[in-house]
Design an enzyme around this catalytic site. Sequence first.
Site, PDB file in Angstrom:
ATOM      1  N   SER A 164     -22.532  56.898  -9.227  1.00 22.39           N
ATOM      2  CA  SER A 164     -21.153  56.460  -9.029  1.00 22.39           C
ATOM      3  C   SER A 164     -21.159  55.277  -8.071  1.00 22.39           C
ATOM      4  CB  SER A 164     -20.321  57.601  -8.438  1.00 22.39           C
ATOM      5  OG  SER A 164     -19.110  57.073  -7.947  1.00 22.39           O
ATOM      6  N   HIS A 168     -21.080  55.542 -13.529  1.00 19.73           N
ATOM      7  CA  HIS A 168     -19.738  56.091 -13.342  1.00 19.73           C
ATOM      8  C   HIS A 168     -18.933  55.139 -12.455  1.00 19.73           C
ATOM      9  CE1 HIS A 168     -16.946  59.578 -13.005  1.00 19.73           C
ATOM     10  NE2 HIS A 168     -16.779  59.201 -11.743  1.00 19.73           N
ATOM     11  N   ASP A 195     -15.302  54.484 -10.588  1.00 16.61           N
ATOM     12  CA  ASP A 195     -14.099  55.166 -10.103  1.00 16.61           C
ATOM     13  C   ASP A 195     -12.954  54.190  -9.900  1.00 16.61           C
ATOM     14  OD1 ASP A 195     -14.904  57.984  -9.728  1.00 16.61           O
ATOM     15  OD2 ASP A 195     -16.406  57.096  -8.403  1.00 16.61           O
ATOM     16  N   MET A 224      -9.153  53.871  -8.632  1.00 15.83           N
ATOM     17  CA  MET A 224      -8.141  54.580  -7.822  1.00 15.83           C
ATOM     18  C   MET A 224      -6.975  53.642  -7.526  1.00 15.83           C
ATOM     19  SD  MET A 224     -10.584  56.536  -5.096  1.00 15.83           S
ATOM     20  CE  MET A 224     -12.157  57.276  -5.592  1.00 15.83           C
ATOM     21  N   HIS A 261     -13.625  56.549 -14.679  1.00 17.01           N
ATOM     22  CA  HIS A 261     -12.845  57.683 -14.176  1.00 17.01           C
ATOM     23  C   HIS A 261     -11.531  57.159 -13.608  1.00 17.01           C
ATOM     24  CE1 HIS A 261     -12.880  61.251 -11.052  1.00 17.01           C
ATOM     25  NE2 HIS A 261     -11.796  61.237 -11.801  1.00 17.01           N
ATOM     26  N   MET A 294      -8.358  57.520 -11.762  1.00 18.56           N
ATOM     27  CA  MET A 294      -7.574  58.329 -10.812  1.00 18.56           C
ATOM     28  C   MET A 294      -6.309  57.540 -10.515  1.00 18.56           C
ATOM     29  SD  MET A 294     -10.791  59.581  -8.524  1.00 18.56           S
ATOM     30  CE  MET A 294     -11.860  58.339  -9.240  1.00 18.56           C
ATOM     31  N   MET A 319     -14.003  68.361 -11.424  1.00 21.57           N
ATOM     32  CA  MET A 319     -14.132  67.779 -10.079  1.00 21.57           C
ATOM     33  C   MET A 319     -14.626  68.859  -9.127  1.00 21.57           C
ATOM     34  SD  MET A 319     -13.431  64.540 -10.030  1.00 21.57           S
ATOM     35  CE  MET A 319     -13.688  64.359  -8.265  1.00 21.57           C
ATOM     36  N   ASP A 356     -18.485  66.057 -10.797  1.00 22.32           N
ATOM     37  CA  ASP A 356     -18.323  64.876  -9.947  1.00 22.32           C
ATOM     38  C   ASP A 356     -17.904  65.311  -8.551  1.00 22.32           C
ATOM     39  OD1 ASP A 356     -17.812  62.356  -8.907  1.00 22.32           O
ATOM     40  OD2 ASP A 356     -16.113  61.930 -10.231  1.00 22.32           O
TER      41      ASP A 356
HETATM   42  C1  DX5 Z   1     -14.517  60.880  -5.880  1.00 29.26           C
HETATM   43  C2  DX5 Z   1     -15.136  60.166  -7.043  1.00 29.26           C
HETATM   44  C3  DX5 Z   1     -16.602  60.343  -7.170  1.00 29.26           C
HETATM   45  C4  DX5 Z   1     -17.415  59.908  -5.969  1.00 29.26           C
HETATM   46  C5  DX5 Z   1     -18.471  60.950  -5.793  1.00 29.26           C
HETATM   47  O1  DX5 Z   1     -13.166  60.974  -6.043  1.00 29.26           O
HETATM   48  O2  DX5 Z   1     -14.553  60.576  -8.261  1.00 29.26           O
HETATM   49  O3  DX5 Z   1     -17.108  59.763  -8.369  1.00 29.26           O
HETATM   50  O4  DX5 Z   1     -18.033  58.656  -6.092  1.00 29.26           O
HETATM   51  O5  DX5 Z   1     -19.171  60.676  -4.639  1.00 29.26           O
HETATM   52  P1  DX5 Z   1     -20.219  61.691  -4.019  1.00 29.26           P
HETATM   53  O6  DX5 Z   1     -21.295  61.887  -5.051  1.00 29.26           O
HETATM   54  O7  DX5 Z   1     -20.687  60.974  -2.789  1.00 29.26           O
HETATM   55  O8  DX5 Z   1     -19.487  62.970  -3.715  1.00 29.26           O
HETATM   56 ZN    ZN Z   2     -15.523  59.896 -10.161  1.00 31.72          ZN
END
Ligand code: DX5
Ligand code: ZN
Length: 224
Positions: free
Chosen positions: A7, A32, A34, A36, A65, A67, A136, A174
Amino acid sequence: MPEILPSILSADFARLGDQIEALEAAGCRMVHLDVMDGHFVPNLTIGPPVIESLRKITKMTFDVHLMITDPDRYAPIFIQAGANNVLVHQETCPHLDRTLRMIQSEGARAGVVINPATPVAVLEDVLDVVDSVLVMSVNPGFGGQRFIKNSLNKVRRLAMRKREFGLQFPIEIDGGITLENVADVVRAGVEWIVAGSSIFHTVNPPAAFKEMRRLAHDAAAIRV
Ligand code: DX5
Ligand code: ZN
């Protein structure tokens, strides 16, 4: 065989391209990303331009992903930018079936994500539509949080439903994955493992990726 999906949330954004190329050279096939929006989760990250730029330097599968509160509006834009898998949160989709089918009709694989407080049961009637299900294992928004143990029960429950219905979608996890717990999640039934800080917050991310992949493959080999 399980896949490790680094990620990039925990990557060094000043050297993002280099870090992605190094992982690809180490045999990494999926990454991956993210997204947000500061509304659904209390953090802001990247948008389509970053994905579009990265698309030019790698053939890896982009697991995006979302969010964000309005995935219906933005999913097509992310697909246009180069997303292969688009993952939407069940909590943001009142018309989840329609959203998943829209993503597929736009040419991407449609994944659904559930937060730690959302039960697996709410997905029962879309399991035959989804291309992947992400459980999650932290509350979304930040990297580097501690793994929530109940996620293992949720993965087992989902794996049971999957077997019962004769379905093939991969189960993804994740949040809070480390070299210490990766075998546990594989044994519970996870096939796609997202890992941020435990790969990028090391001196050698490709080596950390390979070590995690080795542990995941070993666990899969003895999975019953
Ligand atoms: C958190 C993200 C993850 C994040 C995970 O909301 O969706 O993808 O990068 O990070 P680690 O592996 O450090 O928990
Ligand atoms: Zn994620």
